[in-house]
Write a protein that holds these residues in place. Structure first.
Motif, PDB file in Angstrom:
ATOM      1  N   ASN A  68      -1.826   6.927  -6.079  1.00 42.66           N
ATOM      2  CA  ASN A  68      -2.895   7.745  -5.473  1.00 42.66           C
ATOM      3  C   ASN A  68      -2.528   9.220  -5.569  1.00 42.66           C
TER       4      ASN A  68
ATOM      5  N   ARG B 126      -8.646  10.616   1.798  1.00 39.56           N
ATOM      6  CA  ARG B 126      -7.288  10.327   2.280  1.00 39.56           C
ATOM      7  C   ARG B 126      -7.145  10.721   3.749  1.00 39.56           C
TER       8      ARG B 126
ATOM      9  N   ASP C  38       1.051   4.019  -3.095  1.00 43.00           N
ATOM     10  CA  ASP C  38       0.483   5.338  -2.797  1.00 43.00           C
ATOM     11  C   ASP C  38       0.956   6.392  -3.792  1.00 43.00           C
TER      12      ASP C  38
ATOM     13  N   ASP D 291       0.840  -1.206   0.000  1.00 39.45           N
ATOM     14  CA  ASP D 291       0.000   0.000   0.000  1.00 39.45           C
ATOM     15  C   ASP D 291       0.873   1.254   0.000  1.00 39.45           C
TER      16      ASP D 291
END
Length: 460
Positions: free
Chosen positions: A412, A438, A409, A405
């Motif tokens: 993202n 977020r 990111d 993750d």
């Protein structure tokens, strides 16, 4: 005798050489610890020695070729030496009376070499049902799950075998770090931290358990805690030369989060890039790519660093072993303004997507890999509307490119930056929505706060 010790653990090895067994043990131990033991000549030295001790020892070929495969630094499609090593292992296995467990190891390695990661994992899991203390099967499966972004599988694979491991067993404590990582990737942060700390209480220099705690602090935006933790344990995890650079990467992320860009660049120069240049390790390399990309999105001028990094990534343009690697290589060719390399990478993926066969990376290339590459290229050209249109539908599928993750990111952030910079009012609103989301998942993040302020300044 080491040979008898392996048999006593119900993991017999088909060799008459006690020396070969000792070396197999040494290679596995270094793999688990992320540390080259220079007194043994490191992993490379042990691999040379084991093949001299018993050239026909099947599991020595499984571990040595398997380690090269899971490093993802080379493709059997392009590297004939590696492809030949896989074939040799299969031939050796077919010509010998080896155990069913060893035969399954050969099968799994061969499947992985063809990019059939899910099926390879199925075979490793078959081994673990009957042999839950087979650490090589567990580690190889863990790595493959990581490359698939298979977070739940990565966690559960370790959970299933943990009860079979007893504290007196060699490397027992390292399972805590492995399990902790699966827990944190499934957002069970408190439990992940607890389990990692249990491992560290037993083995303070377990760099993977340290790394797991670093992830927890990163995902919870507990930046000061993260900085203090990494600094206080630096001497412990520094010795794990295969993971030290990645732990420095986590340290640099803390600095980026706080907006302390010079400190992050210092880590890039003195640790991350230095290591990736020296080792060519894919983990070190993608870390270097990601750091520069994140810093640039934050508005930091990284100067000639892209061009220097291109020397490391460019030779891998045609590998296409994992989408995660490909996307990071693309960051570099775009950053270095090497449009020919960027185009070649994209076209290579497009070509492989036409007839992917069993190769998972190639199967996902058309639906995930290519559009993300295109989104990155559009962003680089300043076409932010198009970037959002390409990336937004893939938000919840990016996990399939692999990695953690924390590593993913960066995508993202790319979507948020594109939405904020887009001329489309709807995209601008979307950018603010993504920042609210977020903030809900990662409260008190200075980086999110900065982006919020930037969004308001841009659109008011």
């Amino acid at each position: 005798m080491v040979l008898k010790a392996w048999s006593a653990e119900h993991l017999p090895l088909s060799t008459s050489s006690n020396e070969a067994c000792k070396l197999y043990d040494a290679i596995l131990t270094q793999y688990v610890k992320w540390r080259n033991d220079e007194t043994l000549g490191g992993v490379e030295g042990c691999i040379s020695a084991i093949q001299a001790a018993d050239p026909n020892f099947v599991m020595s070929h499984v571990i040595s070729t398997g380690l090269e495969l899971v490093s993802t630094s080379s493709s059997t499609r392009l590297n004939e030496r590696l492809a030949s090593a896989v074939r040799r292992t299969v031939e050796l296995a077919n010509s010998q009376d080896i155990s069913p467990r060893e035969r399954l190891h050969v099968k799994a390695m061969e499947l992985f070499s063809r990019g059939h990661f899910p099926k390879a994992c199925d075979v490793w899991e078959d081994i673990l049902v009957d042999h839950p203390t087979d650490l090589l099967a567990l580690k190889f499966a863990n790595d493959a799950y990581f490359y698939m972004g298979a977070q739940i599988q990565m966690r559960d694979s370790v959970a299933r075998v943990l009860p079979h491991w007893k504290p007196h067993m060699p490397l027992f404590s390292y399972l805590k770090g492995l399990y902790s990582f699966g827990l944190l990737e499934t957002r069970l942060y408190d439990q992940a931290e607890k389990v990692a700390m249990e491992g560290l209480a037993l083995t303070p220099d377990d760099a993977w358990a340290v790394h797991s705690v670093a992830h927890v602090y990163e995902m919870k935006a507990e930046v000061d805690k993260g900085l203090k933790f990494m600094e206080s344990r630096e001497k412990d995890w520094q010795v794990s030369d295969m993971l030290a650079s990645h732990n420095y990467w986590h340290w640099a992320l803390c600095f980026i989060e706080k907006g302390q860009y010079e400190a992050a660049l210092e880590i890039f120069d003195s640790q991350v890039f230095r290591c990736c240049k020296a080792t060519g390790s894919m983990l070190d390399t993608v870390d270097a790519c990601s750091l520069l990309c994140r810093l640039e999105m934050e508005g930091v001028c990284v100067k000639d660093r892209w061009l220097e990094l291109l020397q490391v990534t460019q030779p891998h343009t045609d590998d296409h072993v994992t989408l995660f690697n490909d996307l990071h290589f693309l960051m570099v060719s775009l950053g270095a303004k090497e449009s020919g390399t960027s185009q070649r990478l994209l076209e290579g993926l497009q070509e492989l997507a036409k007839e992917p066969g069993d190769n998972l990376t190639h199967q996902l290339a058309g639906t995930i890999g290519v559009p993300i590459c295109q989104a990155m290229m559009e962003y680089d050209q300043g076409n932010y509307n198009r970037t959002v249109d390409l990336l937004l539908p893939l938000r919840y599928r990016v996990v399939n490119v692999g990695g953690s993750d924390a590593q993913r990111d960066v995508f993202n952030q790319l979507l948020i930056h594109a939405a904020m910079k887009s001329e489309n009012k709807h995209h601008q609103k979307l950018g603010r929505c993504l920042l609210v989301e977020r903030d809900a998942m990662k409260p008190n993040s200075p980086l999110t706060d900065r982006l919020m302020q930037r969004a308001l300044a841009l659109h008011n």
